[in-house]
Design a protein around this motif. Sequence first.
Motif, short mmCIF file in Angstrom:
data_model
loop_
_atom_site.label_atom_id
_atom_site.label_comp_id
_atom_site.label_asym_id
_atom_site.label_seq_id
_atom_site.Cartn_x
_atom_site.Cartn_y
_atom_site.Cartn_z
N CYS A 77 2.40 3.95 -8.14
CA CYS A 77 1.98 3.14 -6.60
C CYS A 77 1.51 1.64 -6.67
O CYS A 77 1.49 0.84 -7.32
CB CYS A 77 1.10 3.76 -6.25
SG CYS A 77 -0.80 3.66 -6.82
N GLU A 78 1.89 1.09 -5.33
CA GLU A 78 1.31 -0.58 -5.50
C GLU A 78 -0.22 -0.38 -4.94
O GLU A 78 -0.57 -0.30 -4.87
CB GLU A 78 2.09 -0.80 -4.13
CG GLU A 78 3.72 -0.50 -4.29
CD GLU A 78 4.06 -1.17 -2.07
OE1 GLU A 78 5.43 -1.62 -2.64
OE2 GLU A 78 3.64 -1.28 -0.98
N ILE A 132 -6.50 0.54 -5.35
CA ILE A 132 -6.03 0.42 -7.15
C ILE A 132 -5.81 -0.50 -8.19
O ILE A 132 -6.57 -1.14 -9.41
CB ILE A 132 -5.42 1.39 -7.56
CG1 ILE A 132 -4.90 2.11 -8.69
CG2 ILE A 132 -3.84 0.89 -6.48
CD1 ILE A 132 -6.34 2.85 -8.87
N GLY A 133 -5.81 -1.61 -7.05
CA GLY A 133 -5.06 -3.11 -7.88
C GLY A 133 -6.41 -3.86 -8.33
O GLY A 133 -6.87 -3.94 -9.61
N GLY A 134 -7.47 -4.34 -7.72
CA GLY A 134 -8.42 -4.38 -8.08
C GLY A 134 -9.16 -2.98 -8.85
O GLY A 134 -10.03 -4.34 -9.51
N ASN A 159 1.03 -1.19 0.12
CA ASN A 159 -0.35 0.02 -0.08
C ASN A 159 0.70 1.11 -0.16
O ASN A 159 0.80 2.21 0.64
CB ASN A 159 -0.70 -0.53 1.27
CG ASN A 159 -0.51 -0.08 2.81
OD1 ASN A 159 1.24 -0.46 2.87
ND2 ASN A 159 -1.13 -0.38 4.15
N LYS A 160 2.02 1.19 -0.80
CA LYS A 160 2.95 2.31 -0.45
C LYS A 160 2.93 3.59 -2.01
O LYS A 160 2.44 2.78 -2.73
CB LYS A 160 4.91 2.16 -0.59
CG LYS A 160 4.83 1.59 1.12
CD LYS A 160 5.79 1.33 1.40
CE LYS A 160 6.73 0.05 0.74
NZ LYS A 160 6.00 -0.72 1.71
N VAL A 197 1.00 0.20 -10.33
CA VAL A 197 0.05 0.72 -11.43
C VAL A 197 0.73 2.25 -11.38
O VAL A 197 0.97 2.74 -10.32
CB VAL A 197 -1.30 1.10 -10.93
CG1 VAL A 197 -2.07 1.06 -11.52
CG2 VAL A 197 -2.03 -0.54 -10.26
N ALA A 198 0.84 2.49 -13.06
CA ALA A 198 1.51 3.83 -12.83
C ALA A 198 -0.32 4.35 -13.87
O ALA A 198 -0.74 4.63 -14.34
CB ALA A 198 1.96 4.13 -13.97
N VAL A 199 -0.49 5.56 -12.36
CA VAL A 199 -2.37 6.21 -13.38
C VAL A 199 -1.48 7.93 -13.57
O VAL A 199 -1.09 8.11 -12.74
CB VAL A 199 -2.81 6.38 -12.01
CG1 VAL A 199 -3.97 6.62 -12.60
CG2 VAL A 199 -2.94 4.91 -11.04
N HIS A 200 -2.63 7.85 -14.43
CA HIS A 200 -2.65 9.84 -14.42
C HIS A 200 -3.79 10.15 -14.15
O HIS A 200 -4.95 10.20 -13.95
CB HIS A 200 -2.72 9.64 -15.96
CG HIS A 200 -2.94 11.62 -16.30
ND1 HIS A 200 -4.17 12.01 -17.35
CD2 HIS A 200 -1.96 12.05 -16.32
CE1 HIS A 200 -3.81 13.07 -17.66
NE2 HIS A 200 -2.43 13.48 -17.16
N CYS A 201 -3.21 11.18 -12.95
CA CYS A 201 -4.02 11.92 -12.17
C CYS A 201 -4.17 12.84 -13.17
O CYS A 201 -3.42 14.31 -13.28
CB CYS A 201 -3.75 11.99 -10.67
SG CYS A 201 -3.09 10.22 -10.07
#
Length: 371
Positions: free
Chosen positions: A153-154, A185-187, A139-140, A253-257
């Motif tokens: 993030c993880e 986020i993985g889910g 969860n980091k 995961v890499a997410v565009h915010c």
Amino acid sequence: MFRPLSLLIINISKHNVASQIKYSTAILPRLSSEKYNIKRKSFGTINESDINHFRSILSENRVITDESDVLPYNIDWIKNCRGQSKVVLKPKTTDEVSEVLSYCNSKKLAVCPQGGNTGLVGGSVPVFDEIVLNFSLMNKVISLDDISGALVCEAGCVLENLDNYVRQHNLIMPLDLGAKGSCHIGGNVSTNAGGLRLLRYGNLHGSILGLEAVKADGTVIDCLRTLKKDNTGYHLKHLFIGSEGTLGVVTKVAVHCPAVSKAVSLGYFGVNTFEDVLQLYRNAKISLGEILSAFEMADNRAICSTVKNLKLTNPLEDYPFYVLIETSGCDEEHDSEKLNRFLSKEMESGHIIDGTVTSEPAKMRVMATFT
Ligand SMILES: Cc1cc2nc3c(=O)[nH]c(=O)nc-3n(C[C@H](O)[C@H](O)[C@H](O)COP(=O)(O)OP(=O)(O)OC[C@H]3O[C@@H](n4cnc5c(N)ncnc54)[C@H](O)[C@@H]3O)c2cc1C
């Protein structure tokens, strides 16, 4: 008539569901294997030496075997499914995930990946004695580029925690759903979750910049890129988005915010017919244009059931349909003028019968629980 909303604020699920619930045997859901008449395939059966091996990889306290502690991980969010797992593993790193999966593969032990266990279709819990691989300790946050908006993030980061984190940098997560206080986020990636912001930011195939995953044999796949405009070669990440653990498990995961919107308003309206809902949607797209960020519809039965089961109070009277409209932009005066003009027109033409609008975050959270 539009009026400000005053309601009890219900927080759907602030903490990890599994760790909070204690079950009494009287309310246990039926075993999924019996309910759906499923036969176990010829997987291996876990024994003491397997447990000891997992303890050597993860340490004692991250291998859960006590029956009452394992039970919540066997039951899904709506308490419709129940598995019979004997062990829950909580890895902290990709290497640990890889070691666990490689071992399970060699012993033919079945595995069920689990995020926040908020899935509504039973995929997050085992059917038989699959090992639950739970990501809550991964969860980091690894990095955030507040210029490009790339968050790495993880997989076990809770969506709401990520949203709170990126908001400190004037960014938001591109997705938002009722289960945000528990889902990972993985889910989200594994289910290709939609949610309230889909209309504005599209689905996760556009927002996920890259990911890291581990295949069943323990091989680590590194597609953790952060470049938004990346048009090189094949994009393996798309196969993992929505694959629910069938191709491997997502570990990073890499997410565009996107940038946070300064002016957000939420309206909840009573509508008479489905044709009016469609007309309202069409008009909202035309009249609200770039500030329209969410449009959701629910029928009377769905709202009545939500109100009853979540013990809410419907701010509106009984209508055949209800519509939730969100606007978000950067100029409060301009946006509210646009919204008011649209609402007056739609009430005059009869597409909206009654409604309520708010810009207060606490009240918006309550309204969002209705759809
Ligand atoms: C109140 C509420 C509102 C919801 N609203 C929406 C909504 O608006 N839109 C929507 O799409 N869904 C919605 N959902 C459903 C659910 O929250 C989403 O599907 C969410 O994305 C699941 O995330 P999770 O971490 O809880 O995954 P889980 O429920 O734990 O798992 C879901 C599936 O993904 C797999 N999985 C989990 N983590 C991983 C991983 N790291 N690697 C590989 N596979 C993994 C599991 O095996 C399972 O098949 C809602 C649920 C609730 C309870």
